[in-house]
Write an enzyme that holds these catalytic residues in place. Structure first.
Site, short mmCIF file in Angstrom:
data_model
loop_
_atom_site.label_atom_id
_atom_site.label_comp_id
_atom_site.label_asym_id
_atom_site.label_seq_id
_atom_site.Cartn_x
_atom_site.Cartn_y
_atom_site.Cartn_z
CE1 TYR A 137 -23.44 144.76 40.47
CE2 TYR A 137 -24.60 146.64 39.02
CZ TYR A 137 -23.68 146.14 40.43
OH TYR A 137 -22.64 147.08 41.00
CE LYS A 167 -20.30 144.75 38.23
NZ LYS A 167 -20.48 144.83 40.21
#
Length: 248
Positions: A137, A167
């Site tokens: 992330y 992400k």
């Protein structure tokens, strides 16, 4: 490894007035997201205030989301923490309860400042749930980890077997596209910055995304994406040149 097509929601965590986690609304929450066309959830992340929850609360939320998720609705559990052992425990738990995948942002403290440190951090967490796809992330505004993501992909390639992708919650569309094109789209690049999803769609690169605004505009964004797909499919027909019959 399966790539995500469509939008994944980053849900808010429901609370009781006294601050306790409220699990009761989650079943209806999931049903609303499915109705609006969302493909899954990324729970306990920044929108879900994961860093403000106890490990027990995070595991309870994960169990509840997995238990109410309909078939093919993906539950990705954010397991990042300032304590690496805690992250590994959360990853093991996510795999045990049948989550679809896991993800982790770099910790806000201690700050990670080198690619090698980030690779070792991701490797330690991903190895705790080897049967699940792991997503890094990337949200440097949160943790100060302003590191080149293309270098991360090159470093994890062949080293972390279940590294699925990133992400990507940052505004560099150029870097996002470079990562997407790495080795002919080898890794799943999930668009993560809601403010730049439309230009990412316009440039033809984004196929999947995770966002927080889909909690209230998910139906509209899904409609935009579906319309864009339809337009792409119709483009060859529109571009076809029609010839007039010869006058002779």
């Amino acid at each position: 490894m399966e790539k995500i097509i469509g939008l994944i929601d980053a849900p808010f965590t429901p609370f009781h007035p006294n601050g306790d986690v409220n699990l009761q609304p989650i079943e209806a929450y999931a049903a609303m997201l499915v109705k609006n066309g969302l493909k899954g959830v990324f729970i306990n992340g920044s929108s879900g205030e994961g860093y403000m929850l106890t490990p027990q609360e995070r595991m309870q939320l994960a169990e509840q989301w997995v238990s109410v998720a309909p078939e093919r609705f993906k539950v990705i559990v954010h397991v990042g923490s300032c304590c690496l052992r805690e992250s590994r425990q959360l990853a093991e738990h996510a795999q045990k309860i049948g989550a679809w995948g896991i993800g982790a942002m770099a910790p806000p403290f201690p700050r990670i400042g080198r690619i090698q440190e980030l690779v070792e951090y991701c490797e330690a967490i991903a190895s705790a749930a080897p049967n699940l796809p792991f997503y890094y992330y990337h949200i440097p505004a949160f943790n100060g980890a302003f590191l080149p993501m293309l270098d991360l992909l090159k470093a994890v390639d062949g080293r972390i077997p279940n590294f699925a992708g990133i992400k990507y919650t940052y505004e560099s569309l150029y870097e996002y596209n470079q990562c997407r094109l790495y080795k002919d789209n080898k890794f799943d690049m999930l668009h993560g910055q809601d403010e730049t999803i439309l230009p990412s769609l316009a440039q033809g690169g984004a196929k999947g995304g995770i966002g927080g605004t889909t909690n209230y505009n998910g139906r509209e964004l899904v409609g935009i994406i579906d319309a864009g797909i339809a337009e792409t499919l119709l483009q060859p027909v529109k571009n076809k040149t029609l010839r007039r019959p010869s006058s002779t």
